[in-house]
Design a protein around this motif. Structure first.
Motif, PDB file in Angstrom:
ATOM      1  N   UNK A  16       8.722   3.359   5.052  1.00 18.62           N
ATOM      2  CA  UNK A  16       7.418   2.842   5.468  1.00 18.62           C
ATOM      3  C   UNK A  16       6.261   2.858   4.279  1.00 18.62           C
ATOM      4  N   UNK A  17       6.251   3.914   3.628  1.00 16.21           N
ATOM      5  CA  UNK A  17       5.502   4.258   2.617  1.00 16.21           C
ATOM      6  C   UNK A  17       5.672   3.119   1.578  1.00 16.21           C
ATOM      7  N   UNK A  18       6.927   2.723   1.241  1.00 12.16           N
ATOM      8  CA  UNK A  18       7.327   1.601   0.367  1.00 12.16           C
ATOM      9  C   UNK A  18       6.772   0.233   0.661  1.00 12.16           C
ATOM     10  N   UNK A  19       7.104   0.051   2.021  1.00 11.10           N
ATOM     11  CA  UNK A  19       6.364  -1.016   2.756  1.00 11.10           C
ATOM     12  C   UNK A  19       4.982  -1.299   2.537  1.00 11.10           C
ATOM     13  N   UNK A  20       4.479  -0.199   2.659  1.00 10.74           N
ATOM     14  CA  UNK A  20       2.984  -0.302   2.762  1.00 10.74           C
ATOM     15  C   UNK A  20       2.412  -0.787   1.238  1.00 10.74           C
ATOM     16  N   UNK A  21       3.240  -0.299   0.325  1.00 11.76           N
ATOM     17  CA  UNK A  21       2.798  -0.816  -1.073  1.00 11.76           C
ATOM     18  C   UNK A  21       3.540  -2.156  -1.370  1.00 11.76           C
ATOM     19  N   UNK A  22       4.142  -3.024  -0.499  1.00 13.21           N
ATOM     20  CA  UNK A  22       4.782  -4.113  -0.830  1.00 13.21           C
ATOM     21  C   UNK A  22       3.830  -5.283  -0.921  1.00 13.21           C
ATOM     22  N   UNK A  23       4.407  -6.232  -1.655  1.00 12.89           N
ATOM     23  CA  UNK A  23       3.405  -7.459  -1.940  1.00 12.89           C
ATOM     24  C   UNK A  23       2.930  -8.226  -0.899  1.00 12.89           C
ATOM     25  N   UNK A  24       3.896  -8.252   0.167  1.00 13.40           N
ATOM     26  CA  UNK A  24       3.128  -9.070   1.477  1.00 13.40           C
ATOM     27  C   UNK A  24       2.453  -8.359   2.215  1.00 13.40           C
ATOM     28  N   UNK A  25       2.629  -7.185   2.308  1.00 13.51           N
ATOM     29  CA  UNK A  25       1.303  -6.045   3.066  1.00 13.51           C
ATOM     30  C   UNK A  25       0.312  -6.018   2.240  1.00 13.51           C
ATOM     31  N   UNK A  26       0.386  -6.006   1.036  1.00 15.18           N
ATOM     32  CA  UNK A  26      -1.022  -6.110   0.132  1.00 15.18           C
ATOM     33  C   UNK A  26      -1.686  -7.655   0.512  1.00 15.18           C
ATOM     34  N   UNK A  27      -0.867  -8.614   0.288  1.00 17.06           N
ATOM     35  CA  UNK A  27      -1.388 -10.039   0.625  1.00 17.06           C
ATOM     36  C   UNK A  27      -1.971 -10.210   1.870  1.00 17.06           C
ATOM     37  N   UNK A  28      -1.332  -9.494   2.822  1.00 18.63           N
ATOM     38  CA  UNK A  28      -1.934  -9.553   4.193  1.00 18.63           C
ATOM     39  C   UNK A  28      -3.142  -8.846   4.213  1.00 18.63           C
ATOM     40  N   UNK A  29      -3.209  -7.555   3.494  1.00 25.69           N
ATOM     41  CA  UNK A  29      -4.428  -6.704   3.602  1.00 25.69           C
ATOM     42  C   UNK A  29      -5.722  -7.489   3.069  1.00 25.69           C
ATOM     43  N   UNK A  30      -5.406  -8.215   1.982  1.00 26.90           N
ATOM     44  CA  UNK A  30      -6.374  -8.962   1.284  1.00 26.90           C
ATOM     45  C   UNK A  30      -7.183 -10.003   2.399  1.00 26.90           C
TER      46      UNK A  30
END
Length: 98
Positions: A16-30
């Motif tokens: 989960x820690x790694x997923x939170x740092x993933x590109x897809x999650x970062x894109x969604x966050x933006x």
């Protein structure tokens, strides 16, 4: 909860820690403007992982710790599903609006 169960839970929290740092999650966050929440979640997961290391020893003598670890594992699976949905939606939007 067995030793294997704790190992799975610890691995799940690390994932989960790694997923939170993933590109897809970062894109969604933006796109969703939730970047601050994701950073906060990641920090909490790092803390939870440290607590898990301690709880693995305590569960041998404390049934409430064993119960808590089981509940935490269920929560980790739910969060994993949610992050997968975020990532899928982010990639879907990226493909639809290049």
């Amino acid at each position: 909860m067995s030793i294997i169960g704790e190992a799975i839970l610890t691995a799940c929290v690390e994932m989960l820690i790694n997923k939170l740092a993933s590109e897809g999650i970062r894109l969604f966050a933006r796109q969703g403007r939730i970047q601050a929440d994701l950073v906060k979640w990641k920090n909490k997961l790092v803390t939870i992982k440290a607590v898990l290391d301690d709880a693995e020893e305590k569960k041998k003598t404390d049934d409430s710790v064993k119960l808590w670890l089981g509940e935490l594992q269920n929560l980790a699976y739910d969060v994993e599903d949610l992050l997968d949905e975020f990532q899928t939606e982010a990639f879907r939007e990226e493909v639809a609006c290049p």
